[in-house]
Motif scaffolding. Structure first.
Motif, mmCIF file in Angstrom:
data_model
loop_
_atom_site.group_PDB
_atom_site.id
_atom_site.type_symbol
_atom_site.label_atom_id
_atom_site.label_comp_id
_atom_site.label_asym_id
_atom_site.label_seq_id
_atom_site.Cartn_x
_atom_site.Cartn_y
_atom_site.Cartn_z
ATOM 1 N N SER A 130 -39.649 135.898 -45.995
ATOM 2 C CA SER A 130 -39.954 136.879 -45.372
ATOM 3 C C SER A 130 -39.739 136.975 -43.851
ATOM 4 C CB SER A 130 -41.174 138.087 -44.905
ATOM 5 O OG SER A 130 -41.301 138.151 -43.934
ATOM 6 N N GLN A 131 -38.661 137.643 -43.062
ATOM 7 C CA GLN A 131 -38.350 136.482 -41.616
ATOM 8 C C GLN A 131 -39.648 137.012 -40.897
ATOM 9 O OE1 GLN A 131 -35.904 134.501 -41.098
ATOM 10 N NE2 GLN A 131 -34.328 135.124 -43.535
ATOM 11 N N HIS A 132 -40.786 138.135 -40.908
ATOM 12 C CA HIS A 132 -41.219 138.674 -39.766
ATOM 13 C C HIS A 132 -43.404 137.253 -40.445
ATOM 14 C CE1 HIS A 132 -39.211 142.136 -40.250
ATOM 15 N NE2 HIS A 132 -40.033 142.386 -38.661
ATOM 16 N N ARG A 133 -43.293 136.722 -39.596
ATOM 17 C CA ARG A 133 -44.192 136.055 -39.120
ATOM 18 C C ARG A 133 -45.739 136.685 -38.225
ATOM 19 N NH1 ARG A 133 -43.178 130.930 -41.243
ATOM 20 N NH2 ARG A 133 -41.143 131.247 -42.649
ATOM 21 N N LEU A 219 -47.779 138.696 -45.004
ATOM 22 C CA LEU A 219 -46.195 139.005 -43.713
ATOM 23 C C LEU A 219 -45.250 137.853 -45.098
ATOM 24 C CD1 LEU A 219 -46.643 139.713 -40.228
ATOM 25 C CD2 LEU A 219 -46.124 141.310 -42.357
ATOM 26 N N SER A 220 -45.811 137.434 -45.654
ATOM 27 C CA SER A 220 -45.560 136.144 -45.989
ATOM 28 C C SER A 220 -44.602 136.725 -47.765
ATOM 29 C CB SER A 220 -46.133 134.859 -46.916
ATOM 30 O OG SER A 220 -47.116 134.896 -47.720
ATOM 31 N N ILE A 222 -43.910 140.184 -47.993
ATOM 32 C CA ILE A 222 -43.448 141.189 -47.515
ATOM 33 C C ILE A 222 -42.692 141.699 -46.283
ATOM 34 C CG2 ILE A 222 -45.794 142.274 -46.433
ATOM 35 C CD1 ILE A 222 -44.574 144.913 -47.999
ATOM 36 N N ASP A 223 -41.335 141.670 -46.297
ATOM 37 C CA ASP A 223 -40.539 141.518 -45.303
ATOM 38 C C ASP A 223 -40.944 142.817 -44.263
ATOM 39 O OD1 ASP A 223 -39.128 140.788 -43.065
ATOM 40 O OD2 ASP A 223 -37.168 140.233 -44.050
ATOM 41 N N ARG A 224 -41.876 143.024 -43.509
ATOM 42 C CA ARG A 224 -41.833 144.396 -42.920
ATOM 43 C C ARG A 224 -42.797 143.941 -41.160
ATOM 44 N NH1 ARG A 224 -43.922 149.173 -45.962
ATOM 45 N NH2 ARG A 224 -43.676 150.351 -44.418
ATOM 46 N N ARG A 255 -40.314 138.571 -35.470
ATOM 47 C CA ARG A 255 -39.234 138.292 -36.667
ATOM 48 C C ARG A 255 -38.096 137.412 -36.311
ATOM 49 N NH1 ARG A 255 -34.265 140.307 -37.001
ATOM 50 N NH2 ARG A 255 -33.955 141.219 -35.590
#
Length: 285
Positions: A130-133, A219-220, A222-224, A255
């Motif tokens: 995932s790129q979302h943090r 978020l770790s 799922i990348d949304r 992101r």
């Protein structure tokens, strides 16, 4: 309370007919009563000096005065962050970068596995999956000694380059949420609802039928964007499939666009920038 009622209470307290009064700090500082036995604080004063002045109202007649303070952790963190808002350490900025990018400033992997992808003649580090943090604000302020304004300023710095930003800052979101399943089990809903599958994959703790969902953990897996995940949960709540309660504490959300190639250079540049706007001090650890 009316003015007359306040004056009646004050007169009864000063005369000794009323033993206990709940009042503001302003009232307490104006009390001239030598036989005051105790001072109880329900909130943390803004400084040690203020606290000493306020508890000094007790025991003026030479007898033992008792003082009690009810300490709220969240309030303490907020006041401590404000008091240190102009003293951000370089080490704190370094740890902030670790949390943002998921790896050490020195280049070693930290939170997630880093893979390499070749493109246009050079390597770019990319995180998986995932790129979302997300970063809970109160917890980060306590751990890093950086108040919310400084944390948000650091995120803004990382997306300042209009052509090659490191991150894209997203709207803040609730750091935690409680999710309860009513009509269908999460296992039944997961195939059609990715957010439910993510809750199961994140192995969120379950207490009395309620899943305690922490946004960074969610978020770790799922990348949304969190906004999409919350919208999906809200739709399930509207359909009475789930019960949803958002936590009061917020989280910074972003992101990741690209990984820094020169970590030390980025750290030095951020420190210099904050030195200009926030009087950064490189204090020893």
């Amino acid at each position: 309370m009316t003015t007359q009622a306040r004056e009646t209470v004050q007169a009864a307290f000063l005369s000794g007919n009323l033993r206990v009064v709940v009042a503001t700090v302003a009232f307490g500082m104006g009390v001239d009563k030598p036989d005051l036995d105790a001072v109880i604080h329900t909130a943390l004063p803004h400084s040690l000096e203020e606290y000493v002045q306020q508890i000094g109202r007790a025991g003026r007649d030479g007898r033992t005065g008792r003082c009690m303070l009810f300490l709220d952790d969240a309030e303490y963190v907020k006041l401590r962050a404000l008091s240190h808002s102009c003293m951000v350490r370089k080490e704190s900025i370094e740890q902030f970068l670790v949390k943002v990018f998921g790896r050490d400033v020195g280049g070693s992997d930290s939170e997630q596995q880093v893979t390499r992808k070749r493109g246009k003649g050079k390597e770019h580090a990319r995180l998986a999956p995932s790129q979302h943090r997300a970063l809970p604000i109160v917890a980060a302020a306590a751990e890093l000694d950086m108040n919310e304004e400084v944390l948000e300023g650091c995120l803004s710095f990382l997306q300042a380059d209009p052509t090659e930003p490191f991150i894209t800052a997203l709207p803040n979101a609730a750091a935690t949420m409680d999710v309860r399943f009513h009509r269908s089990s999460p296992e039944e809903l997961a195939p059609k609802h990715p957010v439910v599958a993510a809750i199961l994959a994140a192995k969120c703790r379950k207490y009395s039928g309620t899943y305690k969902v922490h946004l960074p953990a969610l978020l770790s897996v799922i990348d949304r964007p969190p906004g999409e995940l919350l919208a999906e949960l809200s739709a399930l709540a509207a359909a009475r499939e789930v019960g949803l309660d958002l936590g009061k504490q917020g989280a910074l959300v972003w992101r990741i666009v690209r990984q820094p190639e020169d970590w030390q250079g980025l750290l030095d540049e951020m420190t210099a920038r904050l030195d200009q706007v926030s009087n950064v001090r490189q204090c020893p650890v």
